[in-house]
Each structure stands twice: as structure tokens, then as C-alpha cells.
Design a protein around this motif. Sequence first.
Motif, mmCIF file in Angstrom:
data_model
loop_
_atom_site.group_PDB
_atom_site.id
_atom_site.type_symbol
_atom_site.label_atom_id
_atom_site.label_comp_id
_atom_site.label_asym_id
_atom_site.label_seq_id
_atom_site.Cartn_x
_atom_site.Cartn_y
_atom_site.Cartn_z
ATOM 1 N N PHE A 174 59.723 -7.138 88.721
ATOM 2 C CA PHE A 174 59.122 -5.856 89.056
ATOM 3 C C PHE A 174 57.866 -5.626 88.201
ATOM 4 O O PHE A 174 56.819 -5.241 88.706
ATOM 5 N N LEU A 175 57.988 -5.911 86.908
ATOM 6 C CA LEU A 175 56.866 -5.684 85.994
ATOM 7 C C LEU A 175 55.688 -6.608 86.289
ATOM 8 O O LEU A 175 54.533 -6.227 86.191
ATOM 9 N N PHE A 176 55.998 -7.850 86.629
ATOM 10 C CA PHE A 176 54.929 -8.837 86.782
ATOM 11 C C PHE A 176 54.671 -9.208 88.239
ATOM 12 O O PHE A 176 54.076 -10.235 88.507
ATOM 13 N N LYS A 209 52.622 -8.151 90.577
ATOM 14 C CA LYS A 209 51.247 -8.364 91.045
ATOM 15 C C LYS A 209 50.634 -9.627 90.435
ATOM 16 O O LYS A 209 49.919 -10.358 91.121
#
Lengths: 284, 253
Positions: A155-157, A159
Motif C-alpha cells: 500500500f505504501l509503495f 506507486k
Amino acid sequence: MLADLLEFNFLRQTFLTGLLIGIIAPLLGTFIVVRRLSLIADALSHVTLAGIAFGLFIEKKFSFTLLPPIYSGLVFSVVGSIFIEKLRHVYKAYQEIAIPIILSGGVGLSVIFIALADGFNTELMNFLFGSASAVSKTDFYTILTISIFVVVIIFLFYKELFTLSFDEEHAKVSGIHAKQIHLLFIILTALVIAASIQIVGVLLVSALMTLPVAASMRIAKGFKQMMFLSILFGEIAVIIGLISGYYLNIPPGGTIVVVSIIILLLSIGYKRIFVTKTKVGATV
Amino acid sequence: MNKESPIISLKNIEYTYEKKTVLKNVNFDLTKGSFVGLLGPNGGGKTTLIKIILGMLSPMKGSLTLFNKPAESFKDWNKIGFVSQKSNSFNKGFPATVFEVVSAGLTSKIGYFKFFNKKDKQKVLDAIKSVNMSEYTYENIGNLSGGQQQRVFIARALVSEPELLILDEPTVGIDYENVHRFYELLHELNKYKGITLLLVTHDTGTMTKYATDIVCLNKTLHFHGKPDEFESLTEKEMSTFYGHPVNIVTHDH
């Protein structure tokens, strides 16, 4: 029969574990497939087997359990993933050579540890083909922790991972730390493999990472859509596979993979029908 | 356009690869607002020069200044957009929508641990609109033609609002009709949005029509001037830099 699963504690743990890996394996698999790293997943699962065999060997020879075998599998898998990256760097022009090196290394070590631990036993068999009854409470919590960790990191990475997967050169030029992100990704892969092995087994773990993705790839328009469809297909395969495996007394690894293949064939068929339809529509 | 200090300045750049000199004594300033066509024979070092500017290769000798900063300490890569030759040969089966591909152009600008918001979404839609691809926004990139895909890659480069756009042979594999539209688009970006363009190409004829400056590179710079000066070069001068006789046949490629 679902009531059965929910009634018995240990079955419920297996079922919930199945649902967890039905999310994380296809989730990571989406990136693995588009980056053409499917075979790396296979190589890593064999390294994990070496780790598990090592754990079983220590347990048997010295009759003490340092850690449950899933942990030694986890350590081997993560170390193996870092080693693959180093090898891919050494053989820049022939990166895929890292795969047979790691895969055969993993199998070789497994054979040695299995022999030293006095050969095959049921526990090992469970790790090879998966098991519907092997998940203990500690294993469940370990897998739950891994799952939460994997989902949060993706989710954090998201993109950065998407940008890197679509066009590595562009990602590097635009200033994304491609090397670090890639290492993080390969370690996540190792974690997911180690977590999935309890249910689907060493030999079939890469199938759960790639088959649902292969199916959704045929029908998805975009990347996010493909990711969600992959998870949906993964969950369907795990649920049907686990329940049928349990009642037919077959290791769930086999049933999960067969259900995945049926989904894959259906998606190919769907696309055929769908495409012909639109073609007919276009000519009218 | 105001002509202050150059946004890119190359001084005495030298690059060798396996003992072969690829670039030698390259001196070149890129002025803000210009549309520069970088021409030269294959193996003349065009792509190498681009890679040096983009920080993918480091020169053996010489210095490079980007936006008044030495390249070593330059961090503002969002000011430079890049459309590579390879965008053309990306994996066609990759399931991504035009929207998703263009969003990737914002990844590094948004930064780690931060998320795509409404404003970013609008930027992406605007970039897609600026290359006239709005009707394909949620279409799979693999279903588009080569020319359309290249427009999407331009949008990806534009979405981070760069001041300089570098394109390495972007028209390879695109049919004539679309090449023409493509150059029109570049011309508009340069003229109305003030984006500085550096374009590597073999399209000598088209280039002289649109560019404000022409640069010829074969190991070192052989020509740097206006398009009309370039067109008035004699055949002899031309062949010295190409290393063999050439005829410029307009629109024949």
C-alpha cells in the motif's frame, strides 16, 4: 460443511490462513508476473524447502526446536532472495541464470538435510504439497503478521512499484530508488512464499502467485483492476480448494492449483466469446 | 523567450566505452525556450549524450551544469521529462490504462509515503488532454497504436510539469501521418507552454521545419546553428560530419 470449518478451532485457523494467503500471494504475484519474475518465485520456494528441511533436521538430530520450521524456511527464503539479486548483478547480461543456480542449490540442500534427518516423513510431505490441517496457532499468528506487513508495504509503495514495473528506465531517470525498492520487493516475495507454503506447499506456491494473475490479465483493462481480480480469483481457488481437499482427503495444494487452472481456462474462454461478440457488433 | 543563462551547459564532455571514444570535446549550451534538433549518424554518440544529461552515465572528462547546478548535486529531476526510444518497444501486454501510465510520471514528484490526491488526478487528466488523448483515458495502453502510445508517453513526461523535455528518437516506428501530428504537438508545447525541447532524430527534413536550433553530433559537435544555416550547408560540409556522402531527401524515411 462450512459450519464444520468454523466449529473446530484448528480448522478455522487453516481456513483463515488460506484466506490470508489468497490475498497476499496474488497481490504480490501481480507485480511478479508483469516484471517477468515468475521463475524467481519458484526458485525461492525451493530455497524455503531447504530451510524447512534444515529446521526438521535440527529438530530430529538434536531433539530440540530452536524455532518452528516455518521460521528456518523464512530465513533461508529471505537470504536466498538477497543472493538472487547479487547473482543477477554479477551476470548482468544473463540475469535468468540466477534462477537455476538458486533453484538447484535449494533442492540440493533440501536433499542433504532430508537425508540427514533420516528421510521423508509426513511433516515434510505436508510442506511439499500443502496441508489442510498443519496450521498451528503460532503459525497462524506468524502468517497473520506477515500478511499485514506485506499489505501495508504494498500500500505504501504502490506507486513506486507500479512505476518501476511498467518502465524501469523511466523510473530510474525520474529519480526513484529502483535498487532499494526492488530489494524490498524481492524480500516481500520471500516472506509471502514462506507464509504460503503451509497451505499450498513448496511445489505449488508459485502457482498461487501466478495463475490467478494469468487469468485476470486476460480480462482486466488496467493494473489495479488486474490486482483486485487476481485476489478474487486467488480467494475462490483457496476456498474451493481447501474445502474440497479437506473432504476428499487430498493435499489442498493440488486442489487449489486445479481450481486456479479452471478459472484460468474460463477467463480465456470468456475473452474469446467476449471478443468475438464485439467483433460481430463492430461489423453490423 | 528570455535568453538568460542556459538551462543545460556541457563543457568539454568526453566519454569512452571499451577504449573507444564515443564523445570528445563536446561543448553545448541549451537555451531556455528553444527547440533543439540533435542530429547525427548512428553511433555518433547522440544517445550517450542524452544519457549523460539524464545522469544515467557519467562522463570521463568535462563538466555538466543542469539548471545552474553542477550535475553531481542536481536533485530536481522533475524539471526534466524524458521520452525514450524504448517507450515504443515496452511490453505490449502490460495491463495498464492510459491514466495509470500517465500517473507514473508523478510518482517521484509526489514522493515516498505520500499518496495520490484529487489535485494529482486533475494533473493527470490535464496532461492526457494536452496530448489529445482524453477519449482513451481508461483504455488499455496495449490497445493503442504506436503514435497514440507515444502521445501517452509524452503526457507521462509532461504531467510533472518539466521545464525541459528530452526525446530520443520518439518517432521510430510511427507512420508518416502520425509523425507529422506528433511534431505539431511538440511545436505547440514549445510555443505555447514554453517547454524547452531537445529532440534526437533522423528526420532531418521535418526537423528543419520545426526546430529553432540544429545541432549535429558525431563524436563532437560539427554544427550548431539555425535551421536555415543548416540547410545551406554544402554537401561537402555535410559529409564531413556524417563521415560519408549524404543527400538530404526531405520526407523520405
